[in-house]
Design an enzyme around this catalytic site. Sequence first.
Site, short mmCIF file in Angstrom:
data_model
loop_
_atom_site.label_atom_id
_atom_site.label_comp_id
_atom_site.label_asym_id
_atom_site.label_seq_id
_atom_site.Cartn_x
_atom_site.Cartn_y
_atom_site.Cartn_z
N ASP A 72 133.51 51.45 29.65
CA ASP A 72 132.62 52.49 30.17
C ASP A 72 133.27 53.31 31.28
OD1 ASP A 72 130.64 51.88 28.39
OD2 ASP A 72 129.41 50.75 29.81
N ASP A 107 118.86 49.80 53.47
CA ASP A 107 120.30 49.88 53.21
C ASP A 107 120.69 51.15 52.49
OD1 ASP A 107 120.54 47.46 54.42
OD2 ASP A 107 121.17 46.34 52.65
N THR A 157 120.94 50.85 33.47
CA THR A 157 121.40 49.48 33.19
C THR A 157 122.54 49.08 34.12
OG1 THR A 157 122.93 50.30 31.51
CG2 THR A 157 120.74 49.62 30.77
N ALA A 158 122.98 49.97 34.99
CA ALA A 158 124.10 49.69 35.87
C ALA A 158 123.59 49.19 37.24
CB ALA A 158 124.97 50.94 36.00
N SER A 196 120.52 46.15 39.09
CA SER A 196 120.82 45.05 40.02
C SER A 196 119.97 45.12 41.29
CB SER A 196 122.30 45.07 40.40
OG SER A 196 122.61 46.16 41.24
#
EC number: 2.7.1.23
Length: 267
Positions: A48, A152, A163-164, A168
């Site tokens: 990717d 943050d 999805t990256a 998370s």
Amino acid sequence: MGLRIGIIHNKEEKSIRVLQRLRVLLADKDDLEIVEHDPELVITIGGDGTLLSAFHRYSHRLDEVRFLGVHTGHLGFYTDWRDYELPELVKSLSNEPGKSVSYPLLDVVLTTTDGEPKHFLALNESTIRKGSRTMVADVFIKEELFERFRGDGLAISTPTGSTAYNKSVGGAVVHPSINAMQLSEIASLNNRVFRTLGSPSIIGSHEWIDVRLKSNEQHLITIDQLDINRKGITSIKYKIADERIHFASYRHMHFWHRVKDAFIRED
């Protein structure tokens, strides 16, 4: 003249071997031509990250070029073909019409205290941080103040980028047929004094996000693989771009199949 094909690859040994095999196979086809400039189809060999690099290299020609990925490592979200499928790939390029599927992109405008606004496109995402210190920013949605964020940082992603990093930090996975962007908070500060929404937000293509930073101190802005680390950033504006990326759909893997392979299926 045949289909004009450009090839971009990473420097891994396996990718170099695949490049050499692909060049031999393409050379046997009179209707396929490898070119250095102005390709109609860009084939990437790697993962990717390689396709992201190709996208930014040709971001000024998105209406004229399609992309196709051959992955030489783990399954990627932008790579439809495996390295051992090269003969089938070349046959498809020669025999099938050039159909494509398109995905949304993120339009990013960065404004600083000492210069003209700078414009970028992102295929995956953009993030805003302030190093190890708490970031404070006013988040506007379509010119209306939505919240004062403390934490943050913030992540703004496309559907394919959902999805990256977005995933998370607790963001939702969004199908790329949905023409929208996602705003996700990175470790927001929530207590009796400070309050944010605290959950991801899906923003439609008719709206935009304007993040206005409350400090001229150094901030780190990422736009896909690009890092901008500097002082004096006043605002970052996001919207769904007018441009779209086009992937060659000789064989295009179902999005939810990619998600399952990446996060659920066991080897």
